[in-house]
Design a protein around this motif. Structure first.
Motif, PDB file in Angstrom:
ATOM      1  N   PHE A  50       0.835  -1.197   0.000  1.00 37.86           N
ATOM      2  CA  PHE A  50       0.000   0.000   0.000  1.00 37.86           C
ATOM      3  C   PHE A  50       0.875   1.254   0.000  1.00 37.86           C
ATOM      4  O   PHE A  50       0.660   2.181  -0.790  1.00 37.86           O
ATOM      5  CB  PHE A  50      -0.905  -0.032   1.233  1.00 37.86           C
ATOM      6  N   LEU A  51       1.879   1.281   0.875  1.00 41.02           N
ATOM      7  CA  LEU A  51       2.768   2.440   0.960  1.00 41.02           C
ATOM      8  C   LEU A  51       3.570   2.633  -0.325  1.00 41.02           C
ATOM      9  O   LEU A  51       3.760   3.764  -0.787  1.00 41.02           O
ATOM     10  CB  LEU A  51       3.727   2.292   2.140  1.00 41.02           C
ATOM     11  N   GLU A  52       4.038   1.535  -0.889  1.00 41.76           N
ATOM     12  CA  GLU A  52       4.822   1.622  -2.125  1.00 41.76           C
ATOM     13  C   GLU A  52       4.005   2.247  -3.247  1.00 41.76           C
ATOM     14  O   GLU A  52       4.501   3.076  -4.013  1.00 41.76           O
ATOM     15  CB  GLU A  52       5.296   0.225  -2.536  1.00 41.76           C
ATOM     16  N   LYS A  53       2.744   1.849  -3.334  1.00 38.30           N
ATOM     17  CA  LYS A  53       1.906   2.342  -4.426  1.00 38.30           C
ATOM     18  C   LYS A  53       1.378   3.747  -4.169  1.00 38.30           C
ATOM     19  O   LYS A  53       1.171   4.522  -5.096  1.00 38.30           O
ATOM     20  CB  LYS A  53       0.742   1.379  -4.669  1.00 38.30           C
ATOM     21  N   LYS A  65      -6.977   7.170  -5.540  1.00 34.88           N
ATOM     22  CA  LYS A  65      -6.224   6.839  -6.749  1.00 34.88           C
ATOM     23  C   LYS A  65      -5.992   5.331  -6.871  1.00 34.88           C
ATOM     24  O   LYS A  65      -5.706   4.824  -7.952  1.00 34.88           O
ATOM     25  CB  LYS A  65      -4.874   7.564  -6.737  1.00 34.88           C
ATOM     26  N   LEU A  66      -6.107   4.633  -5.745  1.00 34.26           N
ATOM     27  CA  LEU A  66      -5.867   3.183  -5.734  1.00 34.26           C
ATOM     28  C   LEU A  66      -7.164   2.381  -5.690  1.00 34.26           C
ATOM     29  O   LEU A  66      -7.142   1.167  -5.521  1.00 34.26           O
ATOM     30  CB  LEU A  66      -5.015   2.806  -4.517  1.00 34.26           C
ATOM     31  N   GLU A  67      -8.284   3.074  -5.837  1.00 29.46           N
ATOM     32  CA  GLU A  67      -9.586   2.434  -5.653  1.00 29.46           C
ATOM     33  C   GLU A  67      -9.790   1.222  -6.563  1.00 29.46           C
ATOM     34  O   GLU A  67     -10.462   0.260  -6.199  1.00 29.46           O
ATOM     35  CB  GLU A  67     -10.699   3.455  -5.899  1.00 29.46           C
ATOM     36  N   LYS A  68      -9.193   1.248  -7.754  1.00 28.84           N
ATOM     37  CA  LYS A  68      -9.386   0.153  -8.707  1.00 28.84           C
ATOM     38  C   LYS A  68      -8.176  -0.774  -8.787  1.00 28.84           C
ATOM     39  O   LYS A  68      -8.100  -1.627  -9.667  1.00 28.84           O
ATOM     40  CB  LYS A  68      -9.707   0.726 -10.088  1.00 28.84           C
ATOM     41  N   GLU A 125      -4.805  -5.467  -6.566  1.00 30.32           N
ATOM     42  CA  GLU A 125      -3.953  -6.044  -5.531  1.00 30.32           C
ATOM     43  C   GLU A 125      -4.303  -5.530  -4.136  1.00 30.32           C
ATOM     44  O   GLU A 125      -4.063  -6.202  -3.132  1.00 30.32           O
ATOM     45  CB  GLU A 125      -2.483  -5.735  -5.843  1.00 30.32           C
ATOM     46  N   LEU A 126      -4.907  -4.343  -4.072  1.00 28.28           N
ATOM     47  CA  LEU A 126      -5.184  -3.725  -2.775  1.00 28.28           C
ATOM     48  C   LEU A 126      -6.666  -3.713  -2.409  1.00 28.28           C
ATOM     49  O   LEU A 126      -7.044  -3.160  -1.382  1.00 28.28           O
ATOM     50  CB  LEU A 126      -4.650  -2.284  -2.767  1.00 28.28           C
ATOM     51  N   GLN A 127      -7.493  -4.317  -3.240  1.00 21.68           N
ATOM     52  CA  GLN A 127      -8.938  -4.238  -3.039  1.00 21.68           C
ATOM     53  C   GLN A 127      -9.414  -4.799  -1.700  1.00 21.68           C
ATOM     54  O   GLN A 127     -10.366  -4.298  -1.110  1.00 21.68           O
ATOM     55  CB  GLN A 127      -9.672  -4.971  -4.171  1.00 21.68           C
TER      56      GLN A 127
END
Length: 214
Positions: free
Chosen positions: A157-160, A173-176, A179-181
């Motif tokens: 999560f932090l990396e992205k 920005k990471l909603e889609k 890998e993090l869903q």
């Protein structure tokens, strides 16, 4: 968040930001989402002890102080101190979320602190805020979330996200991101709760209501 719960700096540092935060979060749908997040975290923690203590906490407050129960220095028969601490911060959080609208007017503007000092909500929220330091509150919430999502997920999560003091805009920005869903809703909730807690603690600091004279 960096180093397991320590913030790099507060997001809320002015009454103007408190005003904006209260306006944004005072919408009924937003309040519902903040409250849903409490139950989402409890569900993912999967602790029957915490669930039971969450329901019992209002009665425990009648006998023990919040500060005592948060510190873990009070011994209550058949009750795990850590479970009591987590149940306590979630119970208090539910109250803070449900009553902070008492400190804004009909247009969503924050009321002067002196106008609210005699209200029941002020007395109760002030008691909570004076019992649990903000940094400790955020740290315990974050560690609870970390115990759910795991170190590996958090590092990805932090990396992205590229920002240890992430905001809701960063997370959107990471909603889609597939890998993090799994835990993205919990991370979004935490980012909102962090801003909310910073705002309510800032509001309750009387010094922040007094204009500074140079």
């Amino acid at each position: 968040m960096r180093n397991k719960g320590k913030t790099n700096g507060n997001i809320i540092n002015s009454m103007e930001k408190v005003d904006v935060t209260f306006k944004l979060l005072s919408d009924k749908r937003q309040i519902d989402e903040l409250n849903k997040g409490i139950y989402l975290l409890m569900d993912k923690l999967g602790s029957e002890d915490i669930n039971v203590l969450f329901d019992q906490y209002p009665r425990l407050i009648q006998k023990y102080s919040i500060k005592e129960m948060f510190s873990g220095n009070v011994e209550i028969p058949n009750i795990d101190p850590h479970s009591l601490k987590i149940a306590g911060i979630l119970t208090c959080l539910q109250f803070l979320v449900s009553s902070f609208t008492d400190f804004i007017d009909e247009f969503g503007n924050i009321l002067p602190l002196k106008e609210t000092e005699n209200s029941n909500s002020y007395q109760a929220e002030s008691y909570i805020i004076n019992s649990i330091p903000l940094d400790d509150y955020l740290k315990e919430l974050f560690l609870s979330i970390l115990s759910v999502i795991g170190e590996e997920y958090y590092q990805k999560f932090l990396e992205k996200i590229g920002n240890p003091d992430f905001t809701i805009d960063d997370i959107l920005k990471l909603e889609k991101d597939k890998e993090l869903q799994e835990h993205i809703d919990l991370m979004m909730w935490f980012s909102l709760i962090r801003v909310f807690l910073e705002a309510i603690y800032f509001y309750f600091n009387i010094e922040n209501h007094n204009p500074k004279i140079n």
